[in-house]
Design a protein around this motif. Structure first.
Motif, short mmCIF file in Angstrom:
data_model
loop_
_atom_site.label_atom_id
_atom_site.label_comp_id
_atom_site.label_asym_id
_atom_site.label_seq_id
_atom_site.Cartn_x
_atom_site.Cartn_y
_atom_site.Cartn_z
N LEU A 3 0.83 -1.20 0.00
CA LEU A 3 0.00 0.00 0.00
C LEU A 3 0.87 1.26 0.00
O LEU A 3 0.59 2.22 -0.71
N PHE A 4 1.94 1.23 0.78
CA PHE A 4 2.87 2.37 0.82
C PHE A 4 3.45 2.64 -0.56
O PHE A 4 3.48 3.77 -1.03
N TRP A 5 3.90 1.61 -1.23
CA TRP A 5 4.52 1.80 -2.55
C TRP A 5 3.50 2.19 -3.60
O TRP A 5 3.82 2.92 -4.55
N SER A 6 2.27 1.74 -3.45
CA SER A 6 1.24 2.17 -4.40
C SER A 6 0.91 3.66 -4.21
O SER A 6 0.65 4.37 -5.18
N ILE A 7 0.94 4.12 -2.97
CA ILE A 7 0.74 5.55 -2.71
C ILE A 7 1.90 6.36 -3.30
O ILE A 7 1.69 7.41 -3.92
N ILE A 8 3.11 5.90 -3.13
CA ILE A 8 4.28 6.58 -3.69
C ILE A 8 4.20 6.62 -5.21
O ILE A 8 4.49 7.65 -5.84
N ASP A 9 3.80 5.53 -5.83
CA ASP A 9 3.64 5.52 -7.29
C ASP A 9 2.56 6.50 -7.75
O ASP A 9 2.73 7.19 -8.76
N PHE A 10 1.47 6.57 -7.00
CA PHE A 10 0.41 7.52 -7.33
C PHE A 10 0.92 8.95 -7.24
O PHE A 10 0.63 9.78 -8.11
N LEU A 11 1.68 9.26 -6.22
CA LEU A 11 2.22 10.61 -6.06
C LEU A 11 3.22 10.94 -7.17
O LEU A 11 3.28 12.08 -7.64
N THR A 14 1.14 11.88 -10.30
CA THR A 14 0.32 13.09 -10.25
C THR A 14 1.10 14.36 -9.93
O THR A 14 0.55 15.45 -10.04
N SER A 72 9.27 16.02 -5.12
CA SER A 72 9.24 14.98 -6.15
C SER A 72 10.63 14.76 -6.75
O SER A 72 10.95 13.64 -7.19
#
Length: 76
Positions: A3-11, A14, A72
């Motif tokens: 979940l942490f890495w999916s949030i990082i990928d989303f950021l 975007t 970023s």
């Protein structure tokens, strides 16, 4: 942990969009604030205060774009 890495990928995906949106918003507020503060509108105190508020929000939007870009660049 995924979940942490999916949030990082989303950021990561975007970040450029939000940097551009912040810069466009800041330029719009800067122009609008300068128009409100212009000489012909100085007689009315409410327009002067509105211009100062727009300039303040414009600075916050520029700061948001800058912090997003730095974050970023160094983190992602």
């Amino acid at each position: 942990m995924s979940l942490f890495w999916s949030i990082i990928d989303f950021l990561k995906e975007t970040a450029p969009f939000f940097i551009a949106i912040n810069i466009i918003l800041a330029i719009f507020l800067l122009i609008f604030g300068l128009v409100l503060i212009s000489k012909k509108n100085r007689e009315q105190k409410s327009k002067m205060i509105g211009g100062m508020v727009c300039l303040s929000f414009s600075m916050l939007a520029f700061l948001g774009a800058l912090s997003n870009a730095i974050f970023s660049f160094f983190v992602f």
